[in-house]
Scaffold this motif. Structure first.
Motif, PDB file in Angstrom:
ATOM      1  N   GLY A  19      22.263  19.610  29.045  1.00 59.82           N
ATOM      2  CA  GLY A  19      21.882  20.402  30.205  1.00 59.82           C
ATOM      3  C   GLY A  19      22.725  20.008  31.405  1.00 59.82           C
ATOM      4  O   GLY A  19      23.949  19.950  31.326  1.00 59.82           O
ATOM      5  N   ASN A  20      22.061  19.657  32.509  1.00 59.38           N
ATOM      6  CA  ASN A  20      22.796  19.253  33.710  1.00 59.38           C
ATOM      7  C   ASN A  20      22.860  17.736  33.864  1.00 59.38           C
ATOM      8  O   ASN A  20      23.145  17.230  34.944  1.00 59.38           O
ATOM      9  CB  ASN A  20      22.186  19.904  34.957  1.00 59.38           C
ATOM     10  CG  ASN A  20      20.758  19.442  35.206  1.00 59.38           C
ATOM     11  OD1 ASN A  20      20.093  18.913  34.327  1.00 59.38           O
ATOM     12  ND2 ASN A  20      20.292  19.642  36.425  1.00 59.38           N
ATOM     13  N   LEU A  21      22.598  17.021  32.764  1.00 59.60           N
ATOM     14  CA  LEU A  21      22.683  15.563  32.796  1.00 59.60           C
ATOM     15  C   LEU A  21      23.875  15.081  31.984  1.00 59.60           C
ATOM     16  O   LEU A  21      24.186  15.637  30.920  1.00 59.60           O
ATOM     17  CB  LEU A  21      21.402  14.930  32.252  1.00 59.60           C
ATOM     18  CG  LEU A  21      20.129  15.195  33.040  1.00 59.60           C
ATOM     19  CD1 LEU A  21      18.935  14.546  32.347  1.00 59.60           C
ATOM     20  CD2 LEU A  21      20.255  14.701  34.480  1.00 59.60           C
ATOM     21  N   LEU A  22      24.525  14.047  32.497  1.00 55.43           N
ATOM     22  CA  LEU A  22      25.619  13.388  31.796  1.00 55.43           C
ATOM     23  C   LEU A  22      25.200  11.944  31.576  1.00 55.43           C
ATOM     24  O   LEU A  22      24.987  11.203  32.543  1.00 55.43           O
ATOM     25  CB  LEU A  22      26.911  13.453  32.620  1.00 55.43           C
ATOM     26  CG  LEU A  22      28.147  12.878  31.950  1.00 55.43           C
ATOM     27  CD1 LEU A  22      28.631  13.824  30.850  1.00 55.43           C
ATOM     28  CD2 LEU A  22      29.260  12.662  32.971  1.00 55.43           C
ATOM     29  N   PHE A  23      25.040  11.557  30.314  1.00 58.49           N
ATOM     30  CA  PHE A  23      24.665  10.200  29.937  1.00 58.49           C
ATOM     31  C   PHE A  23      25.949   9.451  29.601  1.00 58.49           C
ATOM     32  O   PHE A  23      26.669   9.844  28.672  1.00 58.49           O
ATOM     33  CB  PHE A  23      23.744  10.218  28.717  1.00 58.49           C
ATOM     34  CG  PHE A  23      22.418  10.887  28.965  1.00 58.49           C
ATOM     35  CD1 PHE A  23      21.290  10.131  29.220  1.00 58.49           C
ATOM     36  CD2 PHE A  23      22.305  12.271  28.944  1.00 58.49           C
ATOM     37  CE1 PHE A  23      20.064  10.735  29.450  1.00 58.49           C
ATOM     38  CE2 PHE A  23      21.086  12.896  29.172  1.00 58.49           C
ATOM     39  CZ  PHE A  23      19.962  12.130  29.429  1.00 58.49           C
ATOM     40  N   VAL A  24      26.240   8.384  30.346  1.00 57.82           N
ATOM     41  CA  VAL A  24      27.465   7.622  30.130  1.00 57.82           C
ATOM     42  C   VAL A  24      27.122   6.306  29.448  1.00 57.82           C
ATOM     43  O   VAL A  24      26.251   5.554  29.900  1.00 57.82           O
ATOM     44  CB  VAL A  24      28.213   7.372  31.457  1.00 57.82           C
ATOM     45  CG1 VAL A  24      29.454   6.521  31.215  1.00 57.82           C
ATOM     46  CG2 VAL A  24      28.598   8.697  32.110  1.00 57.82           C
ATOM     47  N   SER A  25      27.812   6.062  28.332  1.00 60.23           N
ATOM     48  CA  SER A  25      27.626   4.824  27.583  1.00 60.23           C
ATOM     49  C   SER A  25      27.956   3.616  28.448  1.00 60.23           C
ATOM     50  O   SER A  25      28.684   3.726  29.442  1.00 60.23           O
ATOM     51  CB  SER A  25      28.533   4.821  26.352  1.00 60.23           C
ATOM     52  OG  SER A  25      28.191   5.872  25.480  1.00 60.23           O
ATOM     53  N   GLY A  26      27.436   2.466  28.045  1.00 62.96           N
ATOM     54  CA  GLY A  26      27.648   1.241  28.793  1.00 62.96           C
ATOM     55  C   GLY A  26      29.114   0.940  29.035  1.00 62.96           C
ATOM     56  O   GLY A  26      29.927   1.020  28.118  1.00 62.96           O
ATOM     57  N   GLN A  27      29.422   0.610  30.267  1.00 64.99           N
ATOM     58  CA  GLN A  27      30.780   0.218  30.668  1.00 64.99           C
ATOM     59  C   GLN A  27      30.761  -1.273  30.966  1.00 64.99           C
ATOM     60  O   GLN A  27      29.877  -1.757  31.668  1.00 64.99           O
ATOM     61  CB  GLN A  27      31.229   1.011  31.894  1.00 64.99           C
ATOM     62  CG  GLN A  27      31.223   2.513  31.680  1.00 64.99           C
ATOM     63  CD  GLN A  27      32.191   2.964  30.615  1.00 64.99           C
ATOM     64  OE1 GLN A  27      33.407   2.786  30.731  1.00 64.99           O
ATOM     65  NE2 GLN A  27      31.664   3.538  29.535  1.00 64.99           N
ATOM     66  N   ILE A  28      31.722  -1.983  30.418  1.00 67.38           N
ATOM     67  CA  ILE A  28      31.723  -3.436  30.543  1.00 67.38           C
ATOM     68  C   ILE A  28      32.654  -3.899  31.660  1.00 67.38           C
ATOM     69  O   ILE A  28      33.584  -3.193  32.041  1.00 67.38           O
ATOM     70  CB  ILE A  28      32.080  -4.114  29.202  1.00 67.38           C
ATOM     71  CG1 ILE A  28      33.431  -3.653  28.680  1.00 67.38           C
ATOM     72  CG2 ILE A  28      30.983  -3.834  28.175  1.00 67.38           C
ATOM     73  CD1 ILE A  28      33.859  -4.314  27.381  1.00 67.38           C
ATOM     74  N   SER A  29      32.358  -5.086  32.163  1.00 66.63           N
ATOM     75  CA  SER A  29      33.128  -5.627  33.287  1.00 66.63           C
ATOM     76  C   SER A  29      34.551  -5.952  32.860  1.00 66.63           C
ATOM     77  O   SER A  29      34.778  -6.724  31.931  1.00 66.63           O
ATOM     78  CB  SER A  29      32.430  -6.856  33.872  1.00 66.63           C
ATOM     79  OG  SER A  29      32.137  -7.819  32.874  1.00 66.63           O
ATOM     80  N   ALA A  30      35.491  -5.324  33.562  1.00 68.08           N
ATOM     81  CA  ALA A  30      36.909  -5.541  33.271  1.00 68.08           C
ATOM     82  C   ALA A  30      37.717  -5.179  34.505  1.00 68.08           C
ATOM     83  O   ALA A  30      37.278  -4.383  35.335  1.00 68.08           O
ATOM     84  CB  ALA A  30      37.352  -4.689  32.082  1.00 68.08           C
ATOM     85  N   ASN A  31      38.891  -5.774  34.582  1.00 68.18           N
ATOM     86  CA  ASN A  31      39.828  -5.435  35.650  1.00 68.18           C
ATOM     87  C   ASN A  31      41.227  -5.366  35.050  1.00 68.18           C
ATOM     88  O   ASN A  31      41.368  -5.364  33.816  1.00 68.18           O
ATOM     89  CB  ASN A  31      39.732  -6.440  36.817  1.00 68.18           C
ATOM     90  CG  ASN A  31      40.000  -7.859  36.394  1.00 68.18           C
ATOM     91  OD1 ASN A  31      40.701  -8.117  35.404  1.00 68.18           O
ATOM     92  ND2 ASN A  31      39.455  -8.815  37.135  1.00 68.18           N
ATOM     93  N   ASP A  32      42.254  -5.330  35.877  1.00 70.56           N
ATOM     94  CA  ASP A  32      43.625  -5.215  35.378  1.00 70.56           C
ATOM     95  C   ASP A  32      44.032  -6.399  34.505  1.00 70.56           C
ATOM     96  O   ASP A  32      44.954  -6.285  33.700  1.00 70.56           O
ATOM     97  CB  ASP A  32      44.609  -5.073  36.545  1.00 70.56           C
ATOM     98  CG  ASP A  32      44.474  -3.747  37.260  1.00 70.56           C
ATOM     99  OD1 ASP A  32      43.930  -2.788  36.670  1.00 70.56           O
ATOM    100  OD2 ASP A  32      44.905  -3.666  38.427  1.00 70.56           O
ATOM    101  N   ASP A  33      43.350  -7.531  34.661  1.00 74.58           N
ATOM    102  CA  ASP A  33      43.673  -8.723  33.874  1.00 74.58           C
ATOM    103  C   ASP A  33      42.922  -8.780  32.549  1.00 74.58           C
ATOM    104  O   ASP A  33      43.129  -9.690  31.763  1.00 74.58           O
ATOM    105  CB  ASP A  33      43.358  -9.988  34.682  1.00 74.58           C
ATOM    106  CG  ASP A  33      44.219 -10.092  35.936  1.00 74.58           C
ATOM    107  OD1 ASP A  33      45.396  -9.675  35.892  1.00 74.58           O
ATOM    108  OD2 ASP A  33      43.706 -10.589  36.952  1.00 74.58           O
ATOM    109  N   GLY A  34      42.017  -7.834  32.305  1.00 71.70           N
ATOM    110  CA  GLY A  34      41.244  -7.817  31.061  1.00 71.70           C
ATOM    111  C   GLY A  34      39.757  -7.925  31.332  1.00 71.70           C
ATOM    112  O   GLY A  34      39.285  -7.632  32.436  1.00 71.70           O
TER     113      GLY A  34
END
Length: 152
Positions: A31-46
């Motif tokens: 519908g009008n919802l977007l469920f986003v899977s878990g995003q893990i902590s990371a930066n340009d260094d990994g």
């Protein structure tokens, strides 16, 4: 002000949406919802790894949570076919904090993501949330956050 303009003012460039690391999809539209899977902590260094209460402070964790929020917005943009302005509001964040049994500042850690969402999105960034402890997270990361967004 557009979301892209606000992110630019904050010095944030959204990365390409991270690919899933296993057999799942990065987001699901219903519908009008977007469920986003878990995003893990990371930066340009990994990956940003560590255990809160052991080798990381709440401030370190909040910085890690902010990187999760940036990845969540990258997934949001991908889920909106590149048009992040379709965001109506952030509905909910669920944050998992890799922490020791006696660490009790999970909310302070997840504030790193919550504060960023409001800073970047204004009123559209205000959301409900949960902040819970986990004895470990994938790849030893410090934080993982999933989101539900309302989109047009």
């Amino acid at each position: 002000m557009s979301i892209e303009s606000r992110l630019s003012e904050l010095g944030v460039t959204l990365p390409d949406a991270p690919a899933p690391a296993a057999n799942y999809v990065p987001f699901v539209k219903s519908g009008n919802l977007l469920f986003v899977s878990g995003q893990i902590s990371a930066n340009d260094d990994g990956f940003i790894t560590g255990t809160l209460g052991e080798d990381m402070t709440a401030e370190d964790g909040a910085a890690a949570a902010r990187t999760c929020a940036i990845s969540l917005l990258a997934q949001l943009k991908a889920g909106c076919d590149g048009d992040i302005e379709r965001l109506v509001r952030v509905v909910k964040l669920t944050g998992f904090v890799n922490s020791t049994a006696d660490f009790g500042d999970q909310p302070k850690v997840i504030n790193g993501a919550s504060d960023f969402m409001v800073e970047a999105l204004g009123e559209r960034g205000r959301h409900s949330r949960s902040a819970v402890s986990a004895p470990s997270l994938p790849f030893g990361v410090a934080v993982e956050i999933e989101a539900i967004f309302e989109i047009s």
